[in-house]
Design an enzyme around this catalytic site. Structure first.
Site, PDB file in Angstrom:
ATOM      1  N   ILE A   1     -21.505  69.986   2.932  1.00  0.00           N
ATOM      2  CA  ILE A   1     -20.881  70.867   3.915  1.00  0.00           C
ATOM      3  C   ILE A   1     -19.381  70.634   3.870  1.00  0.00           C
ATOM      4  O   ILE A   1     -18.937  69.482   3.769  1.00  0.00           O
ATOM      5  CB  ILE A   1     -21.408  70.552   5.342  1.00  0.00           C
ATOM      6  CG1 ILE A   1     -22.939  70.468   5.371  1.00  0.00           C
ATOM      7  CG2 ILE A   1     -20.887  71.573   6.355  1.00  0.00           C
ATOM      8  CD1 ILE A   1     -23.664  71.728   4.998  1.00  0.00           C
TER       9      ILE A   1
ATOM     10  N   TYR B   1     -23.508  54.115   3.016  1.00  0.00           N
ATOM     11  CA  TYR B   1     -23.601  55.398   3.727  1.00  0.00           C
ATOM     12  C   TYR B   1     -25.038  55.912   3.657  1.00  0.00           C
ATOM     13  O   TYR B   1     -25.638  56.301   4.658  1.00  0.00           O
ATOM     14  CB  TYR B   1     -22.640  56.418   3.100  1.00  0.00           C
ATOM     15  CG  TYR B   1     -22.687  57.782   3.756  1.00  0.00           C
ATOM     16  CD1 TYR B   1     -22.019  58.020   4.957  1.00  0.00           C
ATOM     17  CD2 TYR B   1     -23.398  58.837   3.181  1.00  0.00           C
ATOM     18  CE1 TYR B   1     -22.056  59.261   5.567  1.00  0.00           C
ATOM     19  CE2 TYR B   1     -23.439  60.088   3.788  1.00  0.00           C
ATOM     20  CZ  TYR B   1     -22.768  60.291   4.979  1.00  0.00           C
ATOM     21  OH  TYR B   1     -22.831  61.528   5.580  1.00  0.00           O
TER      22      TYR B   1
ATOM     23  N   ALA C   1     -27.807  54.232   3.037  1.00  0.00           N
ATOM     24  CA  ALA C   1     -28.715  53.361   3.788  1.00  0.00           C
ATOM     25  C   ALA C   1     -28.596  53.617   5.285  1.00  0.00           C
ATOM     26  O   ALA C   1     -29.595  53.636   6.009  1.00  0.00           O
ATOM     27  CB  ALA C   1     -28.413  51.894   3.474  1.00  0.00           C
ATOM     28  N   SER C   2     -27.372  53.837   5.768  1.00  0.00           N
ATOM     29  CA  SER C   2     -27.196  54.097   7.207  1.00  0.00           C
ATOM     30  C   SER C   2     -27.904  55.383   7.602  1.00  0.00           C
ATOM     31  O   SER C   2     -28.524  55.470   8.665  1.00  0.00           O
ATOM     32  CB  SER C   2     -25.706  54.157   7.563  1.00  0.00           C
ATOM     33  OG  SER C   2     -25.097  55.347   7.087  1.00  0.00           O
ATOM     34  N   LYS C   3     -27.842  56.392   6.740  1.00  0.00           N
ATOM     35  CA  LYS C   3     -28.462  57.684   7.056  1.00  0.00           C
ATOM     36  C   LYS C   3     -29.991  57.615   6.934  1.00  0.00           C
ATOM     37  O   LYS C   3     -30.707  58.284   7.687  1.00  0.00           O
ATOM     38  CB  LYS C   3     -27.879  58.778   6.165  1.00  0.00           C
ATOM     39  CG  LYS C   3     -26.381  59.023   6.411  1.00  0.00           C
ATOM     40  CD  LYS C   3     -26.082  59.422   7.852  1.00  0.00           C
ATOM     41  CE  LYS C   3     -24.644  59.915   8.049  1.00  0.00           C
ATOM     42  NZ  LYS C   3     -24.397  60.377   9.436  1.00  0.00           N
TER      43      LYS C   3
ATOM     44  N   ASN D   1     -23.422  62.614  16.531  1.00  0.00           N
ATOM     45  CA  ASN D   1     -22.960  63.227  15.289  1.00  0.00           C
ATOM     46  C   ASN D   1     -21.831  62.446  14.614  1.00  0.00           C
ATOM     47  O   ASN D   1     -21.568  62.621  13.429  1.00  0.00           O
ATOM     48  CB  ASN D   1     -22.504  64.661  15.599  1.00  0.00           C
ATOM     49  CG  ASN D   1     -21.727  65.290  14.482  1.00  0.00           C
ATOM     50  OD1 ASN D   1     -22.283  65.574  13.418  1.00  0.00           O
ATOM     51  ND2 ASN D   1     -20.436  65.478  14.684  1.00  0.00           N
TER      52      ASN D   1
ATOM     53  N   SER E   1     -28.360  62.726   6.963  1.00  0.00           N
ATOM     54  CA  SER E   1     -27.739  63.316   5.775  1.00  0.00           C
ATOM     55  C   SER E   1     -28.789  63.394   4.678  1.00  0.00           C
ATOM     56  O   SER E   1     -29.752  62.619   4.674  1.00  0.00           O
ATOM     57  CB  SER E   1     -26.589  62.436   5.284  1.00  0.00           C
ATOM     58  OG  SER E   1     -26.163  62.832   3.987  1.00  0.00           O
TER      59      SER E   1
END
Lengths: 263, 263
Positions: free
Chosen positions: B189, B156, B158-160, B89, B143
């Site tokens: 969130i 961010y 692309a990583s997800k 996580n 995400s």
């Protein structure tokens, strides 16, 4: 504390397979269940089984693709138990394995009527009771056939793709009402509906059943769909909305592949 | 009986937000926890778990560093004798840097923590789980930014996206082992990562506008992601594999739309 304590649920297609398993699980978790099916005997059998286990249930017969019947079942639940919290629009028909050139508009219309207009009617009439109370969870049975090819004939797949669209569009129609709308997309689950497919694969001499193509290398069981429906129906899923979630052992995570050649 | 009774669980990024909420919910459901974070917040998480009667140990580690991840898996085995569940996580947002100001170094660091971190978790956790021959559940935090634009910066997002791909490819790499690999795609969130967005909106008197564009018409809370994690970690999700499931109030069910055009 049971996860659906005090909630009232209507389940269509509750006489067998996924609907039956969900009805029994819901009742175990404290829900009062109205089991709806076009087959009076199986609807009654599900309600009887719930009552025999100490739960609360009623059976009702009707056509999940017929507006009057759908409207009537929700009214009946509210009349009986004073409210409607959960609807599982699960009734559906597979339509058999008919080659494209033999499919008729009549056949298409009937499959769309039950599998797609049925869930539309459930959303339309269930939300009528849910919106004034500011809460509710509607779950529709779509299918991995609605995501990609080769899990059903064209009209079945199109109807299930339509259900995936329906939960997205109607989640927005019901924005701000507190009513959530989601779908489950079962993979190869052993029910009355998939038995002919499994039999057909055997006839074709295919030792490798579709479930064996999943990374879990097996078919799923109705209860494995029911647990997801329980989650979506419960308040635990309070921020899950407009989604179509596959429970398929991983089948839709891959394009077709040559068995034995993966990393 | 708890839904994770007796299970040995690792949660990374357990020092705050979603990871802390998951730590509390998982241990309430009977899990024994190794709480991992590079920040001191993990000590507070463990204190909260213990105060509630749960079992947890804190480990300070970098979730994007192979030796640390291997050590964390070793810690679970030495402490609880086995590993049943890991929730990868930990992640970094990288902030809102305009495209032309982004550097290769920023991309590398975001990919290292957000994507290589989950890869390392899958690699090392599955090695231990395969030894045990009892399957296991691996959960990664992806995400909604991994599904569509406008929920994070380019690296961010692309990583997800990579995490979503990772659970698909590794669920197949682990075929036949009984190990399930799934991802959760949180929407907006309220956590440390998004606090600035929430605070800025409130400062401008627009706090009530947060999340209004999704049909649930609010931001989510960490517990609503943790509930999905609980489902995926538990044996109830026994046929859910290779999936990336949004918990986003319905945000990804729509393309961008203009105000009141909803039918």
């Amino acid at each position: 504390m049971p996860r659906l304590a005090g909630k009232v649920a209507v389940i269509t297609g509750a006489g067998s397979g996924i609907g039956e398993a969900t009805a029994l699980l819901f009742a175990t978790e404290g829900a009062k269940v109205l089991a709806f099916d076009k087959n009076a005997d199986t609807a009654r059998a599900t309600a009887d089984a719930i009552r025999a286990a100490g739960g609360t249930a009623e059976a009702m017969t009707g056509d999940a693709g017929e507006e009057a019947d759908v409207s009537r079942v929700f009214d009946a639940a509210v009349e009986k138990w004073g409210q409607l919290d959960i609807v599982f629009a699960n009734a559906g028909i597979p339509g058999g394995w008919i080659p494209l050139r033999d499919q008729t508009p009549e056949r298409w219309a009937e499959i769309l009527r039950v599998n797609l207009i049925g869930p539309f009617l459930a959303v339309k009439h269930a939300s009528r009771h849910m919106v004034p109370r500011g809460q509710g969870s509607i779950v529709c049975t779509a299918s991995v056939a609605g995501i990609n090819a080769n899990a059903g004939i064209h009209p079945y797949s199109a109807s299930k793709a339509g259900v995936i669209s329906l939960v997205k569009t109607s989640a927005y129609s019901l924005a701000g009402t507190g009513v959530r709308v989601n779908a489950v997309c079962p993979g190869i689950i052993e029910t009355g509906m998939t038995r002919p497919t499994i039999a057909r694969l055997r006839e074709l001499g295919r030792e490798v059943q579709m479930g064996k193509l999943t990374p879990l290398r097996r078919n799923g069981m109705p209860n494995e769909i029911a647990t997801m429906v329980l989650y979506l129906a419960s308040d635990e899923a309070s921020y899950v909305n407009g989604q179509a979630i596959a429970i398929d052992g991983g089948l839709t995570a891959s394009m077709p592949y040559d068995v034995g050649q993966k990393s | 009986m708890g839904r994770l009774e007796g299970k040995s669980v690792i949660i990374t990024g357990a020092g705050s937000g979603i990871g802390r909420a998951a730590s509390l919910i998982f241990t309430r459901e009977g899990a024994k926890l190794i709480a991992v974070d590079k920040a001191d917040g993990v000590d507070e998480t463990v204190k909260l778990v213990r105060a509630a009667g749960g079992t947890a140990e804190a480990v300070k580690a970098d979730a994007g560093l192979e030796s640390d991840v291997a050590a964390v898996v070793g810690k679970a085995v030495s402490t609880y004798g086995k590993l049943d569940v890991i929730w990868a996580n930990a992640g970094v947002s990288g902030g809102w840097v305009p495209l032309h100001d982004q550097t290769v170094e920023q991309w590398n660091e975001i990919l290292r923590v957000n994507l290589i971190g989950p890869f390392l978790a899958v690699k090392h956790a599955s090695r231990q789980m395969m030894k045990q021959e009892r399957g296991g559940s691996i959960i990664c935090t992806a995400s909604v930014a991994g599904l569509k634009a406008n929920a994070g910066s380019s690296p961010y997002s692309a990583s997800k996206s990579g995490v979503i791909s990772l659970v698909q490819t590794t669920s197949y790499a682990l075929s036949g082992t009984g190990i399930r690999v799934n991802a959760i795609c949180p929407g907006l969130i309220e956590t440390g990562m998004t606090r600035k967005t929430f605070e800025t909106a409130r400062e401008r008197g627009k706090g009530d506008k947060i999340g209004q564009i999704n049909p649930t018409q609010r931001g989510g809370v960490p517990e609503e992601i943790a509930n999905m994690g609980l489902f995926l970690a538990s044996d109830e999700a026994s046929y859910v594999n290779g999936q990336a499931i949004p918990v986003d109030g319905g945000l990804t069910a729509s393309m961008p739309y203009a105000g009141k055009l909803r039918p």
